[in-house]
Design a protein around this motif. Structure first.
Motif, PDB file in Angstrom:
ATOM      1  N   GLY A  13       1.012  -1.152  -0.016  1.00 55.30           N
ATOM      2  CA  GLY A  13       0.022   0.011   0.054  1.00 55.30           C
ATOM      3  C   GLY A  13       0.918   1.372   0.117  1.00 55.30           C
ATOM      4  N   LEU A  14       2.177   1.065  -0.214  1.00 56.34           N
ATOM      5  CA  LEU A  14       2.890   2.144  -0.256  1.00 56.34           C
ATOM      6  C   LEU A  14       3.323   2.591  -1.553  1.00 56.34           C
ATOM      7  N   TRP A  15       3.652   2.027  -2.608  1.00 56.30           N
ATOM      8  CA  TRP A  15       4.515   2.346  -3.677  1.00 56.30           C
ATOM      9  C   TRP A  15       3.480   3.430  -4.438  1.00 56.30           C
ATOM     10  N   GLU A  16       1.953   2.984  -4.423  1.00 57.09           N
ATOM     11  CA  GLU A  16       1.188   3.597  -5.130  1.00 57.09           C
ATOM     12  C   GLU A  16       1.448   5.197  -5.042  1.00 57.09           C
ATOM     13  N   PRO A  17       1.070   5.648  -3.518  1.00 57.59           N
ATOM     14  CA  PRO A  17       1.147   6.982  -2.971  1.00 57.59           C
ATOM     15  C   PRO A  17       2.603   7.632  -3.356  1.00 57.59           C
ATOM     16  N   LEU A  18       3.665   6.801  -3.119  1.00 57.30           N
ATOM     17  CA  LEU A  18       5.090   7.391  -3.457  1.00 57.30           C
ATOM     18  C   LEU A  18       5.051   7.820  -4.911  1.00 57.30           C
ATOM     19  N   ALA A  19       4.499   6.771  -5.835  1.00 60.37           N
ATOM     20  CA  ALA A  19       4.708   7.113  -7.154  1.00 60.37           C
ATOM     21  C   ALA A  19       3.891   8.500  -7.615  1.00 60.37           C
ATOM     22  N   GLN A  20       2.819   8.510  -7.148  1.00 62.60           N
ATOM     23  CA  GLN A  20       2.036   9.618  -7.515  1.00 62.60           C
ATOM     24  C   GLN A  20       2.544  10.937  -6.819  1.00 62.60           C
ATOM     25  N   THR A  21       3.367  10.994  -5.824  1.00 64.21           N
ATOM     26  CA  THR A  21       3.672  11.872  -5.276  1.00 64.21           C
ATOM     27  C   THR A  21       4.990  12.172  -6.039  1.00 64.21           C
ATOM     28  N   LEU A  22       5.728  11.390  -6.541  1.00 58.73           N
ATOM     29  CA  LEU A  22       7.311  11.765  -6.801  1.00 58.73           C
ATOM     30  C   LEU A  22       7.604  11.402  -8.488  1.00 58.73           C
ATOM     31  N   SER A  23       6.558  10.777  -9.029  1.00 57.81           N
ATOM     32  CA  SER A  23       6.971  10.236 -10.352  1.00 57.81           C
ATOM     33  C   SER A  23       6.316  11.088 -11.468  1.00 57.81           C
ATOM     34  N   SER A  24       6.823  11.045 -12.719  1.00 58.95           N
ATOM     35  CA  SER A  24       6.451  11.510 -13.799  1.00 58.95           C
ATOM     36  C   SER A  24       6.391  10.546 -14.922  1.00 58.95           C
ATOM     37  N   GLN A  25       5.577  10.237 -15.736  1.00 60.01           N
ATOM     38  CA  GLN A  25       5.407   9.212 -16.700  1.00 60.01           C
ATOM     39  C   GLN A  25       6.204   9.622 -17.786  1.00 60.01           C
ATOM     40  N   ASP A  26       7.308   8.782 -18.393  1.00 57.79           N
ATOM     41  CA  ASP A  26       8.048   8.993 -19.572  1.00 57.79           C
ATOM     42  C   ASP A  26       7.307   8.436 -20.905  1.00 57.79           C
ATOM     43  N   ASN A  27       6.936   9.274 -21.711  1.00 55.14           N
ATOM     44  CA  ASN A  27       6.126   8.624 -22.968  1.00 55.14           C
ATOM     45  C   ASN A  27       7.036   8.597 -24.325  1.00 55.14           C
ATOM     46  N   SER A  28       8.353   8.512 -24.002  1.00 56.31           N
ATOM     47  CA  SER A  28       9.292   8.639 -25.089  1.00 56.31           C
ATOM     48  C   SER A  28       8.982   7.586 -26.137  1.00 56.31           C
ATOM     49  N   HIS A  29       8.404   6.271 -25.713  1.00 52.27           N
ATOM     50  CA  HIS A  29       8.534   5.360 -26.584  1.00 52.27           C
ATOM     51  C   HIS A  29       7.486   5.512 -27.854  1.00 52.27           C
ATOM     52  N   SER A  30       6.823   6.373 -27.754  1.00 54.04           N
ATOM     53  CA  SER A  30       5.983   6.830 -29.012  1.00 54.04           C
ATOM     54  C   SER A  30       6.591   7.108 -30.069  1.00 54.04           C
ATOM     55  N   SER A  31       7.942   7.718 -30.043  1.00 53.27           N
ATOM     56  CA  SER A  31       8.785   8.209 -31.117  1.00 53.27           C
ATOM     57  C   SER A  31       9.844   7.153 -31.701  1.00 53.27           C
ATOM     58  N   LEU A  32       9.974   5.891 -31.063  1.00 51.77           N
ATOM     59  CA  LEU A  32      10.867   5.103 -31.273  1.00 51.77           C
ATOM     60  C   LEU A  32      10.679   4.564 -32.815  1.00 51.77           C
ATOM     61  N   GLN A  33      11.876   4.239 -33.220  1.00 53.51           N
ATOM     62  CA  GLN A  33      12.132   3.641 -34.707  1.00 53.51           C
ATOM     63  C   GLN A  33      13.390   3.121 -34.864  1.00 53.51           C
ATOM     64  N   LEU A  34      13.534   2.027 -35.729  1.00 52.14           N
ATOM     65  CA  LEU A  34      14.692   1.331 -36.049  1.00 52.14           C
ATOM     66  C   LEU A  34      15.743   2.465 -36.891  1.00 52.14           C
ATOM     67  N   ASP A  35      16.819   2.199 -36.582  1.00 57.47           N
ATOM     68  CA  ASP A  35      17.943   2.949 -37.484  1.00 57.47           C
ATOM     69  C   ASP A  35      18.196   2.149 -38.723  1.00 57.47           C
ATOM     70  N   PRO A  36      17.893   2.823 -39.773  1.00 61.17           N
ATOM     71  CA  PRO A  36      17.895   2.348 -41.044  1.00 61.17           C
ATOM     72  C   PRO A  36      19.348   1.494 -41.498  1.00 61.17           C
ATOM     73  N   ALA A  37      20.368   2.155 -40.796  1.00 59.50           N
ATOM     74  CA  ALA A  37      21.745   1.518 -40.816  1.00 59.50           C
ATOM     75  C   ALA A  37      21.731  -0.121 -40.499  1.00 59.50           C
ATOM     76  N   LEU A  38      21.130  -0.181 -39.434  1.00 57.83           N
ATOM     77  CA  LEU A  38      21.052  -1.677 -38.693  1.00 57.83           C
ATOM     78  C   LEU A  38      20.423  -2.551 -39.729  1.00 57.83           C
TER      79      LEU A  38
END
Length: 290
Positions: A13-38
């Motif tokens: 019952g502790l992690w959710e309050p800590l997360a709501q108080t301290l964390s911000s969500q990283d949504n950087s996955h939406s722009s991921l793409q493979l490198d054409p060189a690979l």
């Protein structure tokens, strides 16, 4: 020599309050793409497309009923490693900032918890964490499980698999939402077996070959550069390889247990204990093009 022994307990019952108080969500996955060189490199390689040796060990059947998760950490359904005591619900009494953010990455807090149990210097406890609500629903959407997210499923192990080889943290009766939210670590670095499993379920041959190459001995450097050094999560890897559609019942055996976060008691207060908590953000470099 008992002075050095540490007690490990679980607090829920502790992690959710800590997360709501301290964390911000990283949504950087939406722009991921493979490198054409690979992808260009793969054109000159002979990729082994033989099926992986790991056997799929579960068959899954859904019911029409919702899974009861009103008490997520019930003793009968949640086994904690290294636990030395019973689960205890706790309340965050106070949060004190000990150090402001340096270069916009880390803050240090002292957290005071209310607890009925007695602790002493050198004791430690585990905070039962949960995966981010937004990330869980993004995964459910990516796996096409939003309509059955709360439906109870039953897993049946393959009769040829010895019981001692079954992953002990996988619940045989559960729901996709509950499993991803409370029991499975969806942010750990992927093992090569998981990459091969995802490759097997790629509709695009180039994406499958890329995953197989990353899981090979020859692709170790690229695996480190593209995934491990950037700490890519399961959701981000699935975003990189959009044609991969792994069956959820088989995916379960490749994801590790979501373990408690352990902390040492820093001070004893009148109502409970205090510990130091570091909040780290923006620790990864840009992950737009890999």
């Amino acid at each position: 020599k008992q002075w050095y022994q540490r007690r490990v307990r679980g607090i829920e019952g502790l992690w959710e309050p800590l997360a709501q108080t301290l964390s911000s969500q990283d949504n950087s996955h939406s722009s991921l793409q493979l490198d054409p060189a690979l992808l260009a490199k793969l054109a000159n390689l002979d990729i082994d497309r033989s099926p992986p040796k790991t056997k799929q060990i579960f068959a899954c059947k859904y019911s029409q009923d919702d899974f009861d998760c009103s008490f997520p950490y019930g003793v009968d359904r949640f086994i904690l490693p290294f636990a030395a005591g019973a689960l205890e619900k706790s309340t965050v009494l106070k949060k004190t900032c000990l150090a402001e953010k340096n270069d916009k990455t880390k803050e240090t807090f002292e957290i005071e918890l209310e607890t009925a149990d007695s602790y002493g210097p050198g004791d430690s406890f585990g905070v039962l964490c949960q995966n981010s609500e937004g990330e869980v629903w993004d995964l459910l959407d990516r796996l096409k499980l939003t309509e059955t997210a709360h439906k109870q499923y039953t897993l049946t192990p393959d009769a040829s698999v010895k019981p001692r080889l079954l992953p002990k943290h996988v619940m045989f009766e559960c729901s996709p939402y509950y499993a991803l939210k409370y029991t499975l670590d969806v942010r750990s670095l992927p093992k090569k077996a998981l990459l091969l499993f995802l490759a097997e379920h790629c509709g695009d041959e180039k994406e499958g070959d890329c995953l197989r190459f990353l899981a090979s001995k020859e692709g170790s450097k690229d695996l480190n550069d593209l995934i491990y050094s950037r700490s890519l999560t399961l959701l981000e890897i699935l975003t990189l390889f959009p044609s991969s559609s792994p069956p959820f019942s088989s995916l379960l055996q490749y994801l590790p247990r979501l373990t408690p976060r352990y902390y040492s008691v820093s001070r004893i207060s009148e109502r409970g204990v205090k510990f130091v908590f570091n909040h780290v953000t923006n620790i990864r470099a840009g992950v737009g093009e890999l």
